[in-house]
Design an enzyme around this catalytic site. Structure first.
Site, mmCIF file in Angstrom:
data_model
loop_
_atom_site.group_PDB
_atom_site.id
_atom_site.type_symbol
_atom_site.label_atom_id
_atom_site.label_comp_id
_atom_site.label_asym_id
_atom_site.label_seq_id
_atom_site.Cartn_x
_atom_site.Cartn_y
_atom_site.Cartn_z
ATOM 1 N N ASP A 56 33.645 34.325 45.981
ATOM 2 C CA ASP A 56 33.216 33.932 47.322
ATOM 3 C C ASP A 56 33.629 35.045 48.303
ATOM 4 O O ASP A 56 34.832 35.348 48.419
ATOM 5 C CB ASP A 56 33.907 32.598 47.691
ATOM 6 C CG ASP A 56 33.542 32.122 49.099
ATOM 7 O OD1 ASP A 56 32.853 32.862 49.837
ATOM 8 O OD2 ASP A 56 33.964 30.998 49.449
ATOM 9 N N GLU A 108 52.127 58.842 46.860
ATOM 10 C CA GLU A 108 52.346 58.342 45.502
ATOM 11 C C GLU A 108 51.105 58.672 44.661
ATOM 12 O O GLU A 108 50.892 58.094 43.606
ATOM 13 C CB GLU A 108 52.648 56.848 45.502
ATOM 14 C CG GLU A 108 51.587 55.988 46.145
ATOM 15 C CD GLU A 108 51.944 54.511 46.152
ATOM 16 O OE1 GLU A 108 51.978 53.923 45.072
ATOM 17 O OE2 GLU A 108 52.193 53.973 47.253
ATOM 18 N N CYS A 140 54.752 53.024 49.025
ATOM 19 C CA CYS A 140 54.232 53.082 50.400
ATOM 20 C C CYS A 140 55.299 53.436 51.428
ATOM 21 O O CYS A 140 54.992 53.538 52.627
ATOM 22 C CB CYS A 140 53.590 51.751 50.779
ATOM 23 S SG CYS A 140 52.179 51.365 49.761
ATOM 24 N N THR A 181 41.541 45.416 47.445
ATOM 25 C CA THR A 181 42.514 45.953 48.422
ATOM 26 C C THR A 181 42.647 47.469 48.305
ATOM 27 O O THR A 181 43.533 48.053 48.913
ATOM 28 C CB THR A 181 43.913 45.302 48.266
ATOM 29 O OG1 THR A 181 44.506 45.769 47.046
ATOM 30 C CG2 THR A 181 43.856 43.792 48.237
ATOM 31 N N SER A 232 54.945 40.517 44.285
ATOM 32 C CA SER A 232 55.038 41.622 45.255
ATOM 33 C C SER A 232 55.062 41.079 46.687
ATOM 34 O O SER A 232 55.738 41.631 47.557
ATOM 35 C CB SER A 232 53.890 42.622 45.059
ATOM 36 O OG SER A 232 52.662 42.091 45.516
ATOM 37 N N HIS A 263 53.511 47.189 57.406
ATOM 38 C CA HIS A 263 52.761 47.801 56.301
ATOM 39 C C HIS A 263 51.683 46.795 55.882
ATOM 40 O O HIS A 263 51.978 45.622 55.647
ATOM 41 C CB HIS A 263 53.695 48.126 55.132
ATOM 42 C CG HIS A 263 52.936 48.437 53.877
ATOM 43 N ND1 HIS A 263 51.977 49.421 53.830
ATOM 44 C CD2 HIS A 263 52.956 47.885 52.642
ATOM 45 C CE1 HIS A 263 51.448 49.460 52.620
ATOM 46 N NE2 HIS A 263 52.024 48.538 51.874
ATOM 47 N N LYS A 272 51.128 37.267 57.365
ATOM 48 C CA LYS A 272 52.209 36.580 56.633
ATOM 49 C C LYS A 272 53.564 37.122 57.086
ATOM 50 O O LYS A 272 54.526 36.371 57.246
ATOM 51 C CB LYS A 272 52.075 36.814 55.120
ATOM 52 C CG LYS A 272 50.903 36.104 54.463
ATOM 53 C CD LYS A 272 50.925 36.387 52.957
ATOM 54 C CE LYS A 272 49.616 36.065 52.270
ATOM 55 N NZ LYS A 272 49.264 34.658 52.254
ATOM 56 N N ASN A 311 43.808 49.616 51.694
ATOM 57 C CA ASN A 311 45.187 50.092 51.599
ATOM 58 C C ASN A 311 45.212 51.613 51.477
ATOM 59 O O ASN A 311 44.631 52.173 50.558
ATOM 60 C CB ASN A 311 45.871 49.453 50.370
ATOM 61 C CG ASN A 311 47.393 49.579 50.441
ATOM 62 O OD1 ASN A 311 47.925 50.226 51.350
ATOM 63 N ND2 ASN A 311 48.086 48.960 49.498
ATOM 64 N N SER A 344 56.897 49.511 47.467
ATOM 65 C CA SER A 344 57.237 48.711 46.287
ATOM 66 C C SER A 344 58.309 49.414 45.474
ATOM 67 O O SER A 344 58.409 50.633 45.455
ATOM 68 C CB SER A 344 55.994 48.520 45.424
ATOM 69 O OG SER A 344 55.229 47.476 45.956
HETATM 70 P P1 HMG Z 1 44.590 36.775 44.225
HETATM 71 O O1 HMG Z 1 45.776 36.174 43.581
HETATM 72 O O2 HMG Z 1 43.363 36.898 43.412
HETATM 73 O O3 HMG Z 1 44.202 35.999 45.528
HETATM 74 O O4 HMG Z 1 44.946 38.215 44.785
HETATM 75 P P2 HMG Z 1 44.685 34.546 46.053
HETATM 76 O O5 HMG Z 1 44.192 33.495 45.144
HETATM 77 O O6 HMG Z 1 46.143 34.599 46.400
HETATM 78 O O7 HMG Z 1 43.836 34.509 47.400
HETATM 79 C C1 HMG Z 1 44.104 35.385 48.439
HETATM 80 C C2 HMG Z 1 43.976 34.636 49.750
HETATM 81 O O8 HMG Z 1 42.601 34.268 49.915
HETATM 82 C C3 HMG Z 1 44.758 33.316 49.771
HETATM 83 O O9 HMG Z 1 45.238 33.163 51.080
HETATM 84 C C4 HMG Z 1 43.704 32.289 49.457
HETATM 85 O O10 HMG Z 1 44.018 30.994 49.957
HETATM 86 C C5 HMG Z 1 42.495 32.871 50.160
HETATM 87 P P3 HMG Z 1 46.769 32.699 51.342
HETATM 88 O O11 HMG Z 1 46.912 31.385 50.719
HETATM 89 O O12 HMG Z 1 47.626 33.750 50.660
HETATM 90 O O13 HMG Z 1 46.903 32.745 52.845
HETATM 91 N N1 HMG Z 1 41.208 32.424 49.618
HETATM 92 C C6 HMG Z 1 40.146 32.122 50.384
HETATM 93 N N2 HMG Z 1 39.979 32.116 51.729
HETATM 94 C C7 HMG Z 1 38.741 31.757 52.209
HETATM 95 N N3 HMG Z 1 37.718 31.382 51.407
HETATM 96 C C8 HMG Z 1 37.847 31.375 50.064
HETATM 97 C C9 HMG Z 1 39.111 31.746 49.500
HETATM 98 N N4 HMG Z 1 39.589 31.853 48.245
HETATM 99 C C10 HMG Z 1 40.876 32.267 48.336
HETATM 100 N N5 HMG Z 1 36.826 31.014 49.297
HETATM 101 C C11 HMG Z 1 46.760 39.575 45.677
HETATM 102 C C12 HMG Z 1 45.771 38.450 45.946
HETATM 103 C C13 HMG Z 1 47.393 40.002 46.982
HETATM 104 C C14 HMG Z 1 47.832 39.089 44.713
HETATM 105 C C15 HMG Z 1 45.968 40.765 45.045
HETATM 106 O O14 HMG Z 1 44.999 41.234 45.939
HETATM 107 C C16 HMG Z 1 46.852 41.902 44.625
HETATM 108 O O15 HMG Z 1 47.438 41.925 43.550
HETATM 109 N N6 HMG Z 1 46.978 42.958 45.510
HETATM 110 C C17 HMG Z 1 47.787 44.142 45.233
HETATM 111 C C18 HMG Z 1 49.253 43.879 45.494
HETATM 112 C C19 HMG Z 1 49.586 43.772 46.970
HETATM 113 O O16 HMG Z 1 48.815 44.162 47.820
HETATM 114 N N7 HMG Z 1 50.815 43.298 47.285
HETATM 115 C C20 HMG Z 1 51.266 43.200 48.650
HETATM 116 C C21 HMG Z 1 52.777 43.309 48.794
HETATM 117 S S1 HMG Z 1 53.441 44.733 47.941
HETATM 118 C C22 HMG Z 1 53.006 46.071 48.962
HETATM 119 O O17 HMG Z 1 52.598 45.902 50.056
HETATM 120 C C23 HMG Z 1 53.147 47.455 48.386
HETATM 121 C C24 HMG Z 1 51.850 48.138 48.025
HETATM 122 O O18 HMG Z 1 51.196 48.577 49.191
HETATM 123 C C25 HMG Z 1 52.106 49.301 47.063
HETATM 124 C C26 HMG Z 1 53.101 50.381 47.477
HETATM 125 O O19 HMG Z 1 54.170 50.138 48.016
HETATM 126 O O20 HMG Z 1 52.802 51.534 47.124
HETATM 127 C C27 HMG Z 1 50.900 47.209 47.312
#
Ligand code: HMG
Length: 431
Positions: A56, A108, A140, A181, A232, A263, A272, A311, A344
């Site tokens: 979706d 990175e 990051c 992302t 994460s 970030h 959040k 990102n 991270s």
């Molecule tokens: P996921 O698990 O597939 O998604 O991936 P989800 O099921 O958690 O859904 C995401 C959001 O969409 C949720 O919102 C859902 O409710 C909503 P929340 O509950 O969290 O507020 N949602 C919808 N909304 C409207 N209509 C819909 C619908 N369906 C769902 N139909 C995840 C999400 C972030 C885990 C994934 O994208 C991922 O693995 N990303 C990469 C890791 C990441 O970004 N981590 C962030 C923290 S770590 C960091 O920032 C460091 C980093 O930048 C790296 C570095 O340091 O180098 C990553």
């Protein structure tokens, strides 16, 4: 005897007060003089990716807050993006080039185990030979580590300038939850400690938090990141709280910023972050409307470009800074801005800056974003494969056409040496 102890202790306190005063005066002078941004020439609209992945679209658009994702085409890599951002910046400050004595790249997305991105950028830009160059890596957090290093360095070398560049390409496996992302781009910053007015100065001590966690990483043998997505998020929020509390303790005050820059691995993460910090910022005001009002007035004004890029890893926080500068059209009064940098692994920093009105003309970020070209999913997938193929030895494309406004192109690797073309004079350079 008692008198001597009293005199010694008084002398020690006076020395401490004097030292703090000198440090705070020096800190006050060091700051970011100016910054600029470079982004890949193409982007993928996330509705298209959602349709192709059977998801979706609202999950990407509303759930993650991502609308467009920057995608690198053949010819673009970490080095060309870094050099492009710095090239734009130095074009605006032509006298600065000869004063650059430190060139640090936070990344990175390294291109070699030994050679840093910074020396390739140094060569492409023709920076002085009397210049320290190196990369800093901690996911990051790299660019923040580079910025803090540069702020300390310019205080020791006030006649010189430091060039700090955040440059990354975020890659997750195709079809993985991280795929929407992804993003890429660079932010270049000139850091100084002379008497010219800063865009941003840093009069406070930072709050820090480090903790060894496996939330996100990329082993040397992988092109894409490995991530424990939900974990994460928890690591990020725990680090935010710890770094914030460390800031309050070190500065003996709770910050009252006008804006918050977090970030943003995806824009909703900043929502959040703000919501999780709110009980500490204002323990007595738990009203939902108060929270939402704070979010829209203190967080969203900086986040708009992140929605259109994805990102940038270490440049993500500084893209928000560029977004905030553009949001605050001059003349505006000086604003206090809180930054939360998270890498991270993990290392994070909560710091406060004073953003001053900047009368200088800079390339409008809106114009950079609008000049990009949309692509479809098959083209995005083809670009991923072609850019990866160019990362292997003996795969050079010397006649690759430069992308519009691209000063430097990556042409591939010959005899294990990376080939770059300076499009401003068509010279090919090995690295
Ligand atoms: P996921 O698990 O597939 O998604 O991936 P989800 O099921 O958690 O859904 C995401 C959001 O969409 C949720 O919102 C859902 O409710 C909503 P929340 O509950 O969290 O507020 N949602 C919808 N909304 C409207 N209509 C819909 C619908 N369906 C769902 N139909 C995840 C999400 C972030 C885990 C994934 O994208 C991922 O693995 N990303 C990469 C890791 C990441 O970004 N981590 C962030 C923290 S770590 C960091 O920032 C460091 C980093 O930048 C790296 C570095 O340091 O180098 C990553």
């Amino acid at each position: 005897m008692e008198n001597k102890a009293w005199r010694d202790s008084t002398r020690r306190s006076l020395r401490r007060v004097l030292k703090e005063k000198i440090v705070s005066q020096a800190n006050h002078l060091a700051g970011i003089l100016d910054l600029d941004v470079a982004l890949p020439h193409h982007y993928l609209p996330l509705q298209a990716l959602a349709r192709a992945r059977g998801v979706d679209p609202q999950k990407y658009l509303r759930g993650l807050g991502c609308h467009k994702m920057a995608v690198c085409a053949p010819g673009e890599d970490t080095v060309t993006l870094a050099a492009q951002a710095a090239y734009r910046l130095l074009q605006r400050h032509p006298l600065a080039r000869q004063r650059v004595g430190l060139c640090v790249v936070g990344t990175e997305s390294g291109i070699d185990h030994a050679k840093p991105v910074s020396i390739l950028v140094h060569g492409l830009l023709g920076l002085p030979h009397q210049c320290r160059t190196f990369d800093i890596k901690h996911a990051c957090y790299g660019a923040t580590a580079a910025l803090q290093t540069a702020l300390a360095w310019v205080q020791q070398h006030p006649k010189q300038l430091a060039l700090v560049i955040a440059s990354d390409i975020a890659r997750y496996p195709r079809l993985s939850p991280g795929e929407p992302t992804q993003g890429a781009g660079s932010v270049a910053m000139l850091v100084h400690a002379d008497s010219s007015p800063s865009l941003l100065s840093f009069p406070f001590s930072s709050g820090i938090h480090a903790s060894h966690v496996h939330d996100f990483w990329r082993p040397n043998y992988n092109h894409t990141a490995i991530v424990d997505g939900k974990f994460s998020l928890q690591c990020y929020l725990a680090a935010l709280k710890a770094a914030y509390l460390d800031f309050c303790e070190k500065n003996q005050q709770t910050p009252q910023p006008d804006f918050f820059l977090f970030h943003a691995p995806f824009p909703r993460m900043a929502h959040k972050a703000y919501r999780s910090l709110a009980p500490l910022l204002s323990p007595h005001n738990k009203h939902f409307s108060f929270l939402e009002e704070g979010l829209s007035s203190q967080v969203l004004p900086a986040l708009w470009p992140n929605r259109e890029v994805g990102n940038l890893y270490t440049g993500s926080l500084y893209l928000s800074l560029a977004g905030l500068r553009e949001h605050l059209q001059p003349p505006h009064t000086s604003q206090h801005v809180a930054f939360f940098s998270y890498g991270s692994g993990s290392c994070s920093e909560f710091f406060l800056g004073k953003l001053h009105p900047s009368p200088r003309s800079h390339t409008p970020l809106r114009a950079i974003l609008d000049a990009r070209v949309p692509i479809d999913v098959p083209t995005y997938e083809a670009f991923c494969e072609q850019t990866l193929a160019l990362e292997t030895n003996q795969t050079s494309l010397p006649s690759l056409a430069p992308l519009p406004s691209q000063p430097f192109s990556f042409l591939g690797i010959l005899n294990h040496k990376r080939q770059y073309r300076d499009n401003t004079n068509a010279a090919i350079r090995c690295a």
